[in-house]
Design an enzyme around this catalytic site. Structure first.
Site, short mmCIF file in Angstrom:
data_model
loop_
_atom_site.label_atom_id
_atom_site.label_comp_id
_atom_site.label_asym_id
_atom_site.label_seq_id
_atom_site.Cartn_x
_atom_site.Cartn_y
_atom_site.Cartn_z
N TRP A 32 59.28 -9.96 -19.34
CA TRP A 32 60.60 -10.60 -18.45
C TRP A 32 61.50 -9.41 -17.83
CZ3 TRP A 32 59.30 -12.66 -23.20
CH2 TRP A 32 59.68 -12.13 -24.25
N ARG A 33 61.20 -8.16 -18.52
CA ARG A 33 61.74 -7.10 -18.05
C ARG A 33 61.22 -6.14 -16.88
NH1 ARG A 33 64.00 -4.71 -23.85
NH2 ARG A 33 65.58 -6.14 -24.12
N GLU A 45 64.65 -16.76 -20.83
CA GLU A 45 66.11 -17.12 -21.41
C GLU A 45 65.92 -18.10 -22.22
OE1 GLU A 45 68.13 -15.13 -22.04
OE2 GLU A 45 67.56 -13.36 -20.73
N GLN A 50 67.17 -19.18 -29.79
CA GLN A 50 67.01 -19.45 -31.07
C GLN A 50 65.65 -19.07 -31.47
OE1 GLN A 50 69.53 -21.01 -32.85
NE2 GLN A 50 70.77 -21.51 -31.10
N GLY A 89 59.63 -25.01 -30.93
CA GLY A 89 60.58 -25.93 -31.56
C GLY A 89 61.99 -25.94 -30.73
N TYR A 128 76.13 -17.89 -21.30
CA TYR A 128 75.47 -16.61 -21.56
C TYR A 128 74.16 -16.84 -20.44
CZ TYR A 128 71.31 -14.07 -22.96
OH TYR A 128 70.40 -13.37 -23.05
N ASP A 146 75.90 -13.20 -26.11
CA ASP A 146 75.42 -14.16 -27.14
C ASP A 146 75.76 -13.57 -28.32
OD1 ASP A 146 73.89 -11.69 -27.41
OD2 ASP A 146 71.85 -12.76 -26.90
N CYS A 200 72.32 -2.20 -33.99
CA CYS A 200 73.43 -2.81 -34.46
C CYS A 200 73.20 -4.11 -34.98
CB CYS A 200 74.65 -2.78 -33.46
SG CYS A 200 76.34 -3.09 -34.21
N CYS A 216 82.90 4.14 -32.36
CA CYS A 216 82.60 2.71 -33.14
C CYS A 216 83.99 2.52 -34.11
CB CYS A 216 81.39 2.57 -33.74
SG CYS A 216 81.14 0.93 -34.71
FE1 SF4 Z 1 77.06 -0.63 -34.95
FE2 SF4 Z 1 79.03 0.97 -35.10
FE3 SF4 Z 1 76.93 1.10 -36.72
FE4 SF4 Z 1 76.43 1.96 -34.32
S1 SF4 Z 1 78.11 2.60 -35.83
S2 SF4 Z 1 75.27 0.59 -35.56
S3 SF4 Z 1 77.71 0.40 -33.15
S4 SF4 Z 1 78.47 -0.78 -36.46
#
Ligand code: SF4
Length: 228
Positions: A32-33, A45, A50, A89, A128, A146, A200, A216
């Site tokens: 889908w990209r 989407e 879920q 599901g 979203y 999301d 992350c 961060c």
């Molecule tokens: Fe997430 Fe911050 Fe860790 Fe990067 S440094 S993975 S943005 S918590």
């Protein structure tokens, strides 16, 4: 506590550049990209709500082989549509998908509308999904939020306060809106989702390999939490 201030223009630019560079080197190659067909984007989407990417992939291909267009899905037998959906599901989703297809055929000439208000009027399309369709299918400068994206933006740009509160969610929508670039919207929003899924992540974020550590707002806390 107030949800917080918005990232400064320089921080937005810094984040966009880093995220897009990271995505070009690390983004996942997903079918889908490789499309901007609104129907294909819609199917992906709704399936991804879920459900993990690995489970969606074979079904996405099967679905599009069987129902290659909104018209084909609108005309399909309902029992057949439910059967084809299995075993993904949350079985309300194929019914909603078919009802979106039928409404698109009856009211919009067999095309998915591109504006936020009309998209939100369909059952099964929330803020979203509307943002995803607008940015991925129509190239509009539309934000997404999301669970994955909210977690990334919260950790990076907020770092404290109740991450689950209504006020925070509202704030994070605004953060997402100001971050979306004018160009490369498709890649930017895909990158946000990939970054949340692979770097992350909810559990055990890979902070040591993250290109965003310098700015961060959760990095120090995350690091301290992992230090024995
Ligand atoms: Fe997430 Fe911050 Fe860790 Fe990067 S440094 S993975 S943005 S918590």
């Amino acid at each position: 506590m107030a949800a917080g201030s918005l990232p400064a223009p320089s921080a937005r630019q810094w984040f966009r550049r880093r995220l897009l560079a990271w995505y070009r080197a690390n983004g996942r190659d997903l079918p889908w990209r490789r499309t901007d067909d609104p129907y294909h984007i819609l199917v992906s989407e709704i399936m991804l709500q879920q459900t993990q990417v690995d489970r969606v992939l074979p079904k996405y291909h099967e679905w599009l082989r069987k129902y290659p267009s909104l018209e084909a899905l609108a005309a399909a037998d309902e029992g057949d549509v439910s059967q084809t959906w299995r075993p993904l599901g949350y079985n309300i989703r194929p019914r909603r998908l078919q009802s979106i297809a039928r409404e698109s055929v009856v009211r919009y000439g067999g095309a998915l509308p591109s504006d936020q208000e009309t998209l939100l009027s369909f059952k099964g399309i929330g803020a979203y999904t509307a943002g995803a369709i607008r940015s991925f299918a129509f190239g509009q400068r539309a934000a997404i939020l999301d669970t994955n994206v909210a977690r990334v933006l919260y950790r990076l740009f907020v770092g404290r306060g109740d991450a689950k509160s209504h006020a925070m969610k509202k704030h994070l929508w605004t953060v997402s809106e100001v971050l979306v670039p004018h160009k490369h919207v498709f890649d930017f929003n895909q990158a946000l989702m990939d970054f949340g899924a692979t770097v992350c992540a909810a559990r055990q974020p890979k902070c040591d390999a993250c290109p965003m550590t310098r700015r961060c707002k959760s990095f120090t806390r995350m690091k301290a939490a992992r230090t024995p």
